[in-house]
Design a protein around this motif. Structure first.
Motif, PDB file in Angstrom:
ATOM      1  N   ILE A 135      12.710   6.400  -2.059  1.00  0.00           N
ATOM      2  CA  ILE A 135      11.425   6.047  -2.687  1.00  0.00           C
ATOM      3  C   ILE A 135      10.801   4.850  -1.982  1.00  0.00           C
ATOM      4  O   ILE A 135       9.592   4.801  -1.742  1.00  0.00           O
ATOM      5  CB  ILE A 135      11.621   5.762  -4.190  1.00  0.00           C
ATOM      6  CG1 ILE A 135      12.100   7.018  -4.926  1.00  0.00           C
ATOM      7  CG2 ILE A 135      10.335   5.241  -4.814  1.00  0.00           C
ATOM      8  CD1 ILE A 135      11.121   8.160  -4.918  1.00  0.00           C
ATOM      9  N   ALA A 136      11.626   3.858  -1.626  1.00  0.00           N
ATOM     10  CA  ALA A 136      11.114   2.669  -0.926  1.00  0.00           C
ATOM     11  C   ALA A 136      10.494   3.055   0.405  1.00  0.00           C
ATOM     12  O   ALA A 136       9.431   2.536   0.783  1.00  0.00           O
ATOM     13  CB  ALA A 136      12.242   1.657  -0.728  1.00  0.00           C
ATOM     14  N   VAL A 137      11.133   3.983   1.124  1.00  0.00           N
ATOM     15  CA  VAL A 137      10.587   4.437   2.417  1.00  0.00           C
ATOM     16  C   VAL A 137       9.253   5.132   2.199  1.00  0.00           C
ATOM     17  O   VAL A 137       8.288   4.918   2.955  1.00  0.00           O
ATOM     18  CB  VAL A 137      11.589   5.368   3.118  1.00  0.00           C
ATOM     19  CG1 VAL A 137      10.954   6.026   4.339  1.00  0.00           C
ATOM     20  CG2 VAL A 137      12.825   4.593   3.534  1.00  0.00           C
ATOM     21  N   THR A 155       1.893   2.684   2.228  1.00  0.00           N
ATOM     22  CA  THR A 155       1.235   1.410   2.510  1.00  0.00           C
ATOM     23  C   THR A 155       0.749   1.351   3.952  1.00  0.00           C
ATOM     24  O   THR A 155      -0.364   0.874   4.231  1.00  0.00           O
ATOM     25  CB  THR A 155       2.190   0.242   2.232  1.00  0.00           C
ATOM     26  OG1 THR A 155       2.677   0.344   0.893  1.00  0.00           O
ATOM     27  CG2 THR A 155       1.491  -1.094   2.405  1.00  0.00           C
ATOM     28  N   LEU A 156       1.561   1.841   4.874  1.00  0.00           N
ATOM     29  CA  LEU A 156       1.157   1.872   6.281  1.00  0.00           C
ATOM     30  C   LEU A 156      -0.051   2.784   6.484  1.00  0.00           C
ATOM     31  O   LEU A 156      -0.979   2.436   7.227  1.00  0.00           O
ATOM     32  CB  LEU A 156       2.322   2.333   7.154  1.00  0.00           C
ATOM     33  CG  LEU A 156       3.494   1.354   7.295  1.00  0.00           C
ATOM     34  CD1 LEU A 156       4.634   1.991   8.083  1.00  0.00           C
ATOM     35  CD2 LEU A 156       3.043   0.074   7.973  1.00  0.00           C
ATOM     36  N   LEU A 157      -0.049   3.941   5.816  1.00  0.00           N
ATOM     37  CA  LEU A 157      -1.200   4.846   5.921  1.00  0.00           C
ATOM     38  C   LEU A 157      -2.456   4.194   5.354  1.00  0.00           C
ATOM     39  O   LEU A 157      -3.543   4.312   5.929  1.00  0.00           O
ATOM     40  CB  LEU A 157      -0.901   6.159   5.186  1.00  0.00           C
ATOM     41  CG  LEU A 157       0.161   7.064   5.825  1.00  0.00           C
ATOM     42  CD1 LEU A 157       0.458   8.256   4.921  1.00  0.00           C
ATOM     43  CD2 LEU A 157      -0.296   7.545   7.199  1.00  0.00           C
ATOM     44  N   GLY A 158      -2.306   3.505   4.205  1.00  0.00           N
ATOM     45  CA  GLY A 158      -3.450   2.789   3.628  1.00  0.00           C
ATOM     46  C   GLY A 158      -3.971   1.706   4.557  1.00  0.00           C
ATOM     47  O   GLY A 158      -5.181   1.522   4.701  1.00  0.00           O
ATOM     48  N   SER A 159      -3.038   0.987   5.197  1.00  0.00           N
ATOM     49  CA  SER A 159      -3.447  -0.046   6.149  1.00  0.00           C
ATOM     50  C   SER A 159      -4.195   0.559   7.325  1.00  0.00           C
ATOM     51  O   SER A 159      -5.186  -0.013   7.814  1.00  0.00           O
ATOM     52  CB  SER A 159      -2.220  -0.809   6.655  1.00  0.00           C
ATOM     53  OG  SER A 159      -1.534  -1.426   5.589  1.00  0.00           O
ATOM     54  N   SER A 211      -8.054  -3.884  -2.689  1.00  0.00           N
ATOM     55  CA  SER A 211      -8.175  -2.822  -3.688  1.00  0.00           C
ATOM     56  C   SER A 211      -6.954  -2.800  -4.607  1.00  0.00           C
ATOM     57  O   SER A 211      -5.863  -3.232  -4.231  1.00  0.00           O
ATOM     58  CB  SER A 211      -8.335  -1.461  -3.001  1.00  0.00           C
ATOM     59  OG  SER A 211      -7.198  -1.185  -2.188  1.00  0.00           O
ATOM     60  N   TRP A 212      -7.148  -2.274  -5.802  1.00  0.00           N
ATOM     61  CA  TRP A 212      -6.080  -2.264  -6.804  1.00  0.00           C
ATOM     62  C   TRP A 212      -4.900  -1.412  -6.344  1.00  0.00           C
ATOM     63  O   TRP A 212      -3.743  -1.770  -6.576  1.00  0.00           O
ATOM     64  CB  TRP A 212      -6.619  -1.744  -8.140  1.00  0.00           C
ATOM     65  CG  TRP A 212      -7.044  -0.304  -8.117  1.00  0.00           C
ATOM     66  CD1 TRP A 212      -8.288   0.188  -7.855  1.00  0.00           C
ATOM     67  CD2 TRP A 212      -6.196   0.836  -8.354  1.00  0.00           C
ATOM     68  NE1 TRP A 212      -8.276   1.557  -7.906  1.00  0.00           N
ATOM     69  CE2 TRP A 212      -7.014   1.986  -8.215  1.00  0.00           C
ATOM     70  CE3 TRP A 212      -4.849   0.997  -8.667  1.00  0.00           C
ATOM     71  CZ2 TRP A 212      -6.521   3.268  -8.373  1.00  0.00           C
ATOM     72  CZ3 TRP A 212      -4.344   2.285  -8.823  1.00  0.00           C
ATOM     73  CH2 TRP A 212      -5.183   3.397  -8.679  1.00  0.00           C
ATOM     74  N   TRP A 213      -5.179  -0.287  -5.676  1.00  0.00           N
ATOM     75  CA  TRP A 213      -4.080   0.600  -5.295  1.00  0.00           C
ATOM     76  C   TRP A 213      -3.238  -0.001  -4.170  1.00  0.00           C
ATOM     77  O   TRP A 213      -2.020   0.198  -4.134  1.00  0.00           O
ATOM     78  CB  TRP A 213      -4.601   1.984  -4.906  1.00  0.00           C
ATOM     79  CG  TRP A 213      -5.608   1.987  -3.775  1.00  0.00           C
ATOM     80  CD1 TRP A 213      -6.965   1.933  -3.873  1.00  0.00           C
ATOM     81  CD2 TRP A 213      -5.306   2.040  -2.361  1.00  0.00           C
ATOM     82  NE1 TRP A 213      -7.542   1.952  -2.623  1.00  0.00           N
ATOM     83  CE2 TRP A 213      -6.555   2.024  -1.670  1.00  0.00           C
ATOM     84  CE3 TRP A 213      -4.137   2.112  -1.626  1.00  0.00           C
ATOM     85  CZ2 TRP A 213      -6.631   2.064  -0.282  1.00  0.00           C
ATOM     86  CZ3 TRP A 213      -4.211   2.154  -0.233  1.00  0.00           C
ATOM     87  CH2 TRP A 213      -5.439   2.134   0.419  1.00  0.00           C
ATOM     88  N   PHE A 214      -3.875  -0.762  -3.267  1.00  0.00           N
ATOM     89  CA  PHE A 214      -3.112  -1.379  -2.186  1.00  0.00           C
ATOM     90  C   PHE A 214      -2.243  -2.510  -2.739  1.00  0.00           C
ATOM     91  O   PHE A 214      -1.072  -2.655  -2.360  1.00  0.00           O
ATOM     92  CB  PHE A 214      -4.061  -1.900  -1.108  1.00  0.00           C
ATOM     93  CG  PHE A 214      -3.372  -2.313   0.165  1.00  0.00           C
ATOM     94  CD1 PHE A 214      -3.034  -1.378   1.112  1.00  0.00           C
ATOM     95  CD2 PHE A 214      -3.054  -3.640   0.395  1.00  0.00           C
ATOM     96  CE1 PHE A 214      -2.386  -1.751   2.287  1.00  0.00           C
ATOM     97  CE2 PHE A 214      -2.409  -4.029   1.552  1.00  0.00           C
ATOM     98  CZ  PHE A 214      -2.074  -3.075   2.500  1.00  0.00           C
ATOM     99  N   VAL A 215      -2.817  -3.301  -3.640  1.00  0.00           N
ATOM    100  CA  VAL A 215      -2.046  -4.376  -4.270  1.00  0.00           C
ATOM    101  C   VAL A 215      -0.900  -3.791  -5.090  1.00  0.00           C
ATOM    102  O   VAL A 215       0.221  -4.318  -5.094  1.00  0.00           O
ATOM    103  CB  VAL A 215      -2.967  -5.251  -5.148  1.00  0.00           C
ATOM    104  CG1 VAL A 215      -2.158  -6.253  -5.958  1.00  0.00           C
ATOM    105  CG2 VAL A 215      -3.989  -5.976  -4.283  1.00  0.00           C
TER     106      VAL A 215
END
Length: 564
Positions: free
Chosen positions: A75-77, A83-87, A130-134
Motif C-alpha cells: 500500500i505504501a508503494v 504521489t509521484l504521478l500527481g507531482s 491541493s487537498w488530495w496532494f496533502v
C-alpha cells in the motif's frame, strides 16, 4: 473448528515459554511453533526472529484493519507512486503560485487552449497545495509511522530477549551452519577458549555453560528505522509549510519611494531607489547583436526594511516604523534579515500614479472650492473640501465592467484607478450625490467619467474633480518586483536530511552479525546469521574455527555442508 482455533492460540513452546499469538519462532529458544514449520527443512525466516506483529492478527478488529492497511509495504508503494504521478501532473504547466498579477482563470485557456482550461478546472494549477496532494502526503506519513512501529517493536523484542542456548532446529536451519565432533569432552572449556578470538573481532560474547551467543554491530539493524524517522520529520516539515507564518513565497511589487507592507508579517519594505543598467550595442552577446534587443545588464533595488512597532493593524492611523535593515538587492544577492529574504525578480519602468491633488470645481462658474490629496493606494475614508464632504465609498484599482454592467476591478494594479465618492454639501440633496473620479484620465476615461456622473447626479451635476496642472500629480518612475521568502521549517528539512544520511550509513556500512554455538557432549553445532554480506561472515567464522584448530572452507559453512 473450535479445536483448530484452540490449537492456533496455543503458542506455548516445549521449553515452557508462552509466546504471543502470531509468533513463528519461540521468543526464548527459537524453536518453530507450528507443526508445518517443525516438519520443514527450509531455512528459517529471520527478519524479526519470528516475532509476532500486530498486522498478523488472525481476528482483526476495526482499528486493526486500519493498522493493517497502513502497515502494508505494498500500500505504501502504491501511495508513493500516486504521489509521484500527481507531482508529474503538476509540472505539465506552470503553477499559478509563480504568477505575478495574472488571473489564472484567464491565463491557462489563453496560453494553452483547451488543455489549459482542463488543467485549471481540475485544480492541477495548484497541485502542491491541493487537498488530495496533502492527503497523500499525510497518508504516506501515517504509513511510515505505522510500518515502523509494526516492525521495530518485534525487532526490539527479538534483539533484547536473548536466550543463549537455542533449539537445535533453530541452529540447523540457519544460512550458515557447521557441525562436527570435538576430540575434547569438556565443552565449557572449548567455549571459554573461543571467547578470546571472538572478542578480538569485536563481538560481544555471552556464554551459558557449553552454549555461546556472540554478536556485533547490532545498531545497524536500526538503520532503516532511523531513515523512517528522517522521512517523517521531512514530511511534517513539508506539511508545516502550509501553516500561517511558517512559510511564504510571494512576488510583490514595490513602487519607487513607497513603503509596502509584507503580508503576514510586521515588516514593511521600501524601494528607496531603483537603478537599471543596459548593455550597449558593443557589449551585447553575439547572439543578440544587430537584432534591436535592449537587455538589462544590472538592476538593483536600494531596499530599506522596517518593522512596525505600533498601530500596525489600525487603518485609521499611520503605523510606527523602525528601520531594521537596508541592503542593495541584486540578482542572487538578496536582503536577508532573520529568515526573511527578498530576491530581485523583475522590474517595470512604466511610471505609476502615486497620488493626485484634485480640485473641487463648480462646473457653471469654474470656481475652485478647495483641494485635497488623494493617495491612490492608501486613500482616506473621508475628505473635507471647503463646505463639502467627500466620503469614499468604493475604490477600483483597474476599472472595468462585468457582464451585468456593474463596476469591477479587473486587477490589483493601478492601471485605471477609479474612486466612487458620496459628496454632501450646500445645494445638494441631504443624502448627497454619487461621483466617480478617474485620476488617470485620458480622453476616453474623461468622457466615461462625465457620462457616468451625469447619470448619477442628474440635475445636481454641478461639481467636478479636476487636477489643475501636472504639479499636482505624483508618479513613481519605476517599480521593482521582489520575491519575498520566509521558510522557518527549512532547518527541520536539513535535520531530516542529516538523519536520513545517518540511517543510510548505519544500514549500508555495517552488518548485524550473530554466531550461536552449542556443544552437546562432544557434538559441536555452530550457526551464523547476518542481515547482509554472507560472504564476510563465512570468512570470519572460517578464521575463528582455524584459531581453534578446525580447518574448514567457506563452502562447508553453507547449510547442508559438512556435518561430520
Amino acid at each position: 473448528m473450535i479445536k483448530d482455533l484452540l490449537s492456533f492460540q496455543n503458542t506455548k513452546c516445549e521449553c515452557g515459554h508462552q509466546n504471543p499469538v502470531g509468533t513463528v519462532l519461540c521468543e526464548a529458544c527459537g524453536m518453530p511453533l507450528s507443526k508445518e514449520d517443525q516438519e520443514s527443512e527450509e531455512l528459517l525466516e529471520m527478519r524479526y526472529d519470528g516475532m509476532a506483529r500486530r498486522s498478523q492478527r488472525s481476528r482483526p478488529n476495526f482499528i486493526d484493519r486500519i493498522w493493517n492497511f497502513f502497515s502494508s509495504v505494498k500500500i505504501a508503494v502504491y501511495m508513493i507512486i500516486l504521489t509521484l504521478l500527481g507531482s508529474m501532473l503538476g509540472t505539465i504547466f506552470p503553477q499559478e503560485s509563480t504568477f505575478l498579477n495574472i488571473d489564472p482563470a484567464k491565463y491557462y485557456p489563453a496560453t494553452y487552449g483547451t488543455a489549459g482550461t482542463i488543467y485549471y478546472k481540475l485544480g492541477l494549477s495548484h497541485t502542491y497545495e491541493s487537498w488530495w496532494f496533502v492527503l497523500l502526503l499525510v497518508m504516506i506519513g501515517a504509513s511510515l509511522i505505522i510500518c515502523s512501529l509494526d516492525r521495530v517493536l518485534p525487532l526490539y523484542k527479538a534483539l533484547s530477549k536473548r536466550k543463549i542456548r537455542k533449539h537445535m532446529q533453530f541452529m540447523t536451519r540457519q544460512q550458515v551452519v557447521y557441525q562436527t565432533e570435538l576430540e575434547d569432552d569438556d565443552g565449557e572449556e572449548w567455549i571459554n577458549r573461543i571467547v578470546v578470538p571472538l572478542k578480538k573481532k569485536g563481538y560481544r560474547v555471552h556464554t551459558d555453560g557449553s552454549a555461546l551467543l556472540a554478536e556485533k554491530q547490532r545498531f545497524s539493524r536500526w538503520g532503516p528505522y532511523v531513515i523512517h524517522i528522517g522521512l517523517i520529520i521531512f514530511l511534517l516539515a513539508i506539511l508545516a509549510r502550509g501553516l500561517p507564518g511558517l512559510n511564504m513565497d510571494q512576488h510583490l511589487s514595490f513602487p519607487e519611494g513607497e513603503s509596502v507592507p509584507i503580508p503576514g508579517t510586521s515588516y514593511y519594505l521600501e524601494n528607496d531607489k531603483f537603478t537599471v543598467e543596459y548593455y550597449t550595442e558593443d557589449d551585447l552577446p553575439d547572439e543578440f547583436k544587430g537584432k534591436g534587443k535592449i537587455l538589462p545588464k544590472l538592476f538593483e533595488t536600494q531596499a530599506i526594511l522596517y518593522e512596525c512597532t505600533a498601530d500596525c493593524n489600525d487603518p485609521s492611523k499611520e503605523p510606527l516604523l523602525v528601520e531594521v535593515d537596508r541592503h542593495p538587492i541584486k540578482v542572487n544577492d538578496p536582503l536577508n534579515y532573520k529568515g526573511l529574504m527578498a530576491y530581485q525578480f523583475d522590474f517595470d519602468m512604466t511610471p505609476i500614479l502615486r497620488s493626485v491633488t484634485p480640485s473641487l470645481v463648480e462646473t457653471k462658474t469654474d470656481e475652485v472650492l478647495g483641494q485635497f490629496k488623494l493617495d491612490i493606494r492608501n486613500p482616506e475614508r473621508s475628505y473635507q473640501v471647503g463646505e463639502y464632504n467627500l466620503k469614499l465609498v468604493e475604490r477600483y484599482m483597474d476599472f472595468g465592467m462585468n457582464e451585468r454592467g456593474e463596476p469591477i476591478s479587473i486587477s490589483p494594479t493601478a492601471n485605471a484607478p477609479a474612486f466612487l465618492f458620496v459628496i454632501k454639501g450646500p445645494s445638494l440633496p441631504e443624502e448627497g450625490i454619487n461621483y466617480f473620479y478617474f485620476p488617470k484620465q485620458v480622453d476616453k476615461q474623461r468622457f466615461q467619467q462625465d457620462i457616468i456622473n451625469q447619470k448619477l447626479a442628474g440635475e445636481y451635476n454641478m461639481l467636478e474633480l479636476d487636477v489643475q496642472g501636472m504639479s499636482n500629480v505624483d508618479f513613481s518612475m519605476s517599480t521593482t518586483y521582489l520575491n519575498i521568502r520566509i521558510d522557518k521549517v527549512m532547518p527541520f528539512i536539513w535535520i531530516s536530511a542529516a538523519i536520513i544520511m545517518l540511517g543510510l550509513i548505519l544500514g549500508f556500512y555495517w552488518q548485524h552479525r550473530r554466531i550461536w554455538i552449542r556443544i552437546d557432549e562432544r557434538a559441536l553445532t555452530l550457526a551464523g546469521h547476518t542481515n547482509k554480506n554472507w560472504f564476510g561472515i563465512r570468512r570470519e567464522i572460517e578464521a575463528l574455527l582455524r584459531t581453534m584448530n578446525i580447518e574448514v572452507d567457506e563452502k562447508s559453512l553453507d547449510n547442508g555442508g559438512n556435518r561430520a
